[in-house]
Design an enzyme around this catalytic site. Sequence first.
Site, PDB file in Angstrom:
ATOM      1  N   HIS A 191      -8.826  12.020  21.884  1.00  0.00           N
ATOM      2  CA  HIS A 191      -8.781  13.032  20.825  1.00  0.00           C
ATOM      3  C   HIS A 191     -10.019  12.965  19.941  1.00  0.00           C
ATOM      4  CE1 HIS A 191      -4.974  14.698  21.813  1.00  0.00           C
ATOM      5  NE2 HIS A 191      -4.321  13.568  21.658  1.00  0.00           N
ATOM      6  N   CYS A 498     -13.071  31.516  30.133  1.00  0.00           N
ATOM      7  CA  CYS A 498     -12.966  30.997  28.765  1.00  0.00           C
ATOM      8  C   CYS A 498     -12.287  29.632  28.704  1.00  0.00           C
ATOM      9  CB  CYS A 498     -12.228  31.991  27.871  1.00  0.00           C
ATOM     10  SG  CYS A 498     -10.551  32.396  28.412  1.00  0.00           S
TER      11      CYS A 498
END
Length: 565
Positions: A191, A498
């Site tokens: 993260h 995307c």
Amino acid sequence: MTERTLSGIGVTPLSGVGTVVWYRPDADLPEPPAPVDVDAEAELARFEDARAAAEDELEAERERTAERVGEEEAAVFDAHVQFLNDPQITDGVSDAIESGLPAEHAVQETFTEFVEQFENMGGRMGERADDLRDVRDRLVRVLSDGERVDLSSLPEGSVVVAERLTPSDTAQLDPERVAGFVTVTGGRTSHAAIFARSLALPAIVGVGEELQSVEDGTEVVVDGESGDLVVDPSDERKEAAAAAADVDIRHEAVETADGVDIEVAANIGTLADLGPAVDRGADGVGLFRTEFLFLDRESPPDEDEQYEAYVEALESFDGGRVVVRTLDIGGDKPVPYLDLPDEENPFLGERGIRRSLGPDADLFETQVRALLRAAASADGANLSVMLPLVSTVEELRAGRERFESVAADLDAEGVANELPEFGIMVETPAAAFMADQFAPHVDFFSIGTNDLAQYVMAAERGNERVSELGDYRQPAVLRAIDATVSAAEGEDCWVGMCGEMAGDPDLTELLVGLGLDELSMSAVTVPQVKAAVAETDTADARDLAERVLQADTKAEVAEILTLDQ
């Protein structure tokens, strides 16, 4: 001092020069004592109160992170709430309290056992141990009435150095003050690494214990591309790093070495992302996620609020294309004003266009009205709209008909509006298989590789045990991309991408070879992808794509790509 270099894993293609500020949050955690005679009932009550307080903090932190960094990054705090309420963990804490430990020590002991279990699994599961540490430390701090360390107001030019950084730590970092961060542990998919890319911070993880030898106040160069941390750099090294940090950003359209135009756009999760996207040279917006307008509130946004948000995006790019994805919310997100079903697997349930054509039809109509008005807001407004999770031609037709009927309503009301360019997300196997049937009805496809990989490989994105299966380098995923592009050929239909894959400069040549017209990504990698496009020859790229599409395994794909570097 003599210059020396430590090596780790670079996670952002950025460089920074600054001064080391060590962050050691674990130093104040209490050591568990031997079991004592405690009032178990009172300690259990303290634990429950602390859980409630921690959950309130997490919800507030999620909201702040969604606003400042992005909705996707903020979702990590949903996982923290799950850990906070996980029965195995809470039962373990309760048992430890009943055995004679005070609540804070029971929390530390129980969570640490789970942290060690995750670390022993290794890989991405090992990286998730930081989430458990984050929840553990939050609970201990609440129980101990401790003050949270503030990383948001560090001196300008700070390079944060730590054993590890949790999501709560990283979310506090201010790119205006922090020149980068470096950690002893961590990997490319941690993260901390994900937040670094979103915040456009130079970052290196996984340097190892040698990092402990770097003292507070030491001057360093952080090369987030190579993974090199240069300690006590020479003046020449600092000047070179400063020059590298001043990236040569192209603020004009880019084309391949042989003259083929490729649009390089940015993914937008909140309005706060628009400025960095413009600054990093994005040609436009390839994915404007609208969920942030609907989340963390008690009632939905009205038509005017949405209209203003879409116009702000259009004005930011002054004629550059802005591709807006209509609302994509399902049972995985808490929305108090929607009757969301409690589904065993919300990613395969009622979400995206399925809700927009069903229970959220009124919400969808309001969004469509705002979009049609925004498309007519100014001369040169370049708005495109795409529908999420389309799987059937019937869904596509119904979605398009809704836009046309709302446009007729606005015309009847005398309200200026315009039908925008219309497309769909290709993120399900059905959409890839049926792309030839969809192509005549749309102006464009946008391939969402994160979800496409998940659905093609039947490998849940959040499940670390199958993360290798859900990789976009899997041959089946690459062939689904190729099938989509091939279906658009011969139709007046461009194809964009995307997902995370679009922002990897090492894959730009392959994507050009597969026939992509547009690539959209986190703003931080826009300059590197533009540079990669400019160096690509389309004939060589097509040859690379043909070889990759013949590969039988992910390892073969990786080998072909490595040999081509």
